[in-house]
Design an enzyme around this catalytic site. Structure first.
Site, PDB file in Angstrom:
ATOM      1  N   ASP A 175      14.498  77.221 -37.121  1.00 35.86           N
ATOM      2  CA  ASP A 175      13.819  76.943 -35.845  1.00 35.86           C
ATOM      3  C   ASP A 175      12.415  77.534 -35.907  1.00 35.86           C
ATOM      4  OD1 ASP A 175      13.387  76.059 -33.271  1.00 35.86           O
ATOM      5  OD2 ASP A 175      14.619  77.579 -32.303  1.00 35.86           O
ATOM      6  N   LEU A 225       9.913  95.645 -30.780  1.00 35.92           N
ATOM      7  CA  LEU A 225       8.733  95.617 -31.624  1.00 35.92           C
ATOM      8  C   LEU A 225       7.527  95.195 -30.797  1.00 35.92           C
ATOM      9  CD1 LEU A 225      10.370  93.743 -34.626  1.00 35.92           C
ATOM     10  CD2 LEU A 225       9.644  96.136 -34.657  1.00 35.92           C
ATOM     11  N   GLU A 262      16.104  95.856 -31.956  1.00 39.52           N
ATOM     12  CA  GLU A 262      15.015  96.827 -31.921  1.00 39.52           C
ATOM     13  C   GLU A 262      13.830  96.223 -31.181  1.00 39.52           C
ATOM     14  OE1 GLU A 262      12.664  97.736 -35.412  1.00 39.52           O
ATOM     15  OE2 GLU A 262      13.454  95.978 -36.461  1.00 39.52           O
TER      16      GLU A 262
END
Length: 296
Positions: free
Chosen positions: A199, A97, A95
């Site tokens: 990470d 954003l 998606e």
């Protein structure tokens, strides 16, 4: 050069059940390993990463990490949409954003949410599959002993790569000395197998326009929660409110400051292996400090 987005559009349509025909394809910032794109049809927008066939395994691992974060349901992350490969092209669709840097409020929300994520625990240290830290392969064979796991599946492979990439064999040997003795840093500390991002530098965290914090580009596994906290401090960039909120939700264990360079040595070695000698001096200082602490 813009790749053929026909297979990507078809994958989006197959996953969503709605035909998708891109009107706009725009290159965007998305990291140093793969190319990234914003794709939209006038109504829906998607974030797409593309790479060669070697990227397919990295995209699959990233998708797995995003699913794990979604299942934990405590820290928002981009929703996985589709992935695939055709000819010489591999792709991952998420998606789209609109993101901005964390402010004090967003940082505090993320700190509290990260503490909740770390309370999600696995059966042992490791993961159900191997994955990657950046472009570097990361083995995740499950093990009940954390110092063994971190030494054998994190530090030792990075040191082997560092020697291949020109690190002084004497320094590599010193690093292996840390691996052989690192149990000494865990005499009074027994970490839990927490779900970690893996990470967590500031480039992999942000907030949306509503102030909702998000994390992305995960390298998830079950590990010591301090690995995420240490990396969050390594390169800076998180607001102080992030650290305060985390520690309020889950105070740090005694000895964290001594273990922090151990965990960050892994990332500095990885940066040396990926980007070269600019990280050599930092790696040496960390190794020397750890050896001094272990000899006390």
């Amino acid at each position: 050069m813009t790749p053929d987005f026909g297979p990507i559009a078809a994958a989006i349509a197959a996953h969503t059940g709605i035909p998708f025909s891109p009107r706009s394809i725009r290159s965007v910032a998305g990291g140093s390993i793969h190319r990234a794109w914003r794709v939209d049809d006038g109504e829906r927008r998607y974030f797409v990463k593309t790479g060669d066939t070697a990227a397919a395994a990295m995209f699959a691992a990233e998708a797995s990490g995003l699913r794990a974060l979604a299942e934990a349901a405590v820290v928002p992350a981009p929703t996985f949409v589709a992935m695939g490969d055709v000819a010489a092209l591999s792709f991952l669709v998420l998606e789209h954003l609109d993101l901005e840097a964390l402010n004090n409020q967003g940082g505090a929300r993320l700190g509290s949410a990260l503490a909740a994520l770390h309370r999600v625990q696995g059966p042992a240290f490791g993961w159900t599959e191997d994955n990657f830290i950046g472009a570097t392969f990361q083995r995740n064979t499950l093990h009940t002993d954390w110092p063994h796991f971190f030494g054998e599946h994190r530090l030792r492979p990075q040191l082997a790569l560092a020697r291949q990439n020109g690190m002084d064999p004497k320094l590599v040997a010193m690093g292996l000395g840390v691996v052989d003795c690192l149990g000494g840093l865990f005499i009074d500390y027994r970490p839990l197998p927490s779900l970690v991002h893996g990470d967590l530098w500031s480039g992999n965290a942000a907030q949306d326009r509503c102030g909702r914090p998000l994390i992305f580009d995960p390298a998830c596994y079950w590990g010591d929660r301090e690995t995420d906290l240490a990396m969050a401090e390594l390169f800076g960039g998180f607001p102080e409110s992030f650290h305060v909120a985390y520690r309020s939700a889950w105070p740090l264990d005694r000895g964290y400051e001594t273990r922090k360079p151990l965990y960050n040595l892994y990332h500095i070695l990885n940066h040396f292996n990926l980007f070269g000698g600019a990280y050599l001096g930092q790696a040496q200082r960390m190794i020397e400090r750890l050896l001094a602490d272990l000899r006390r």
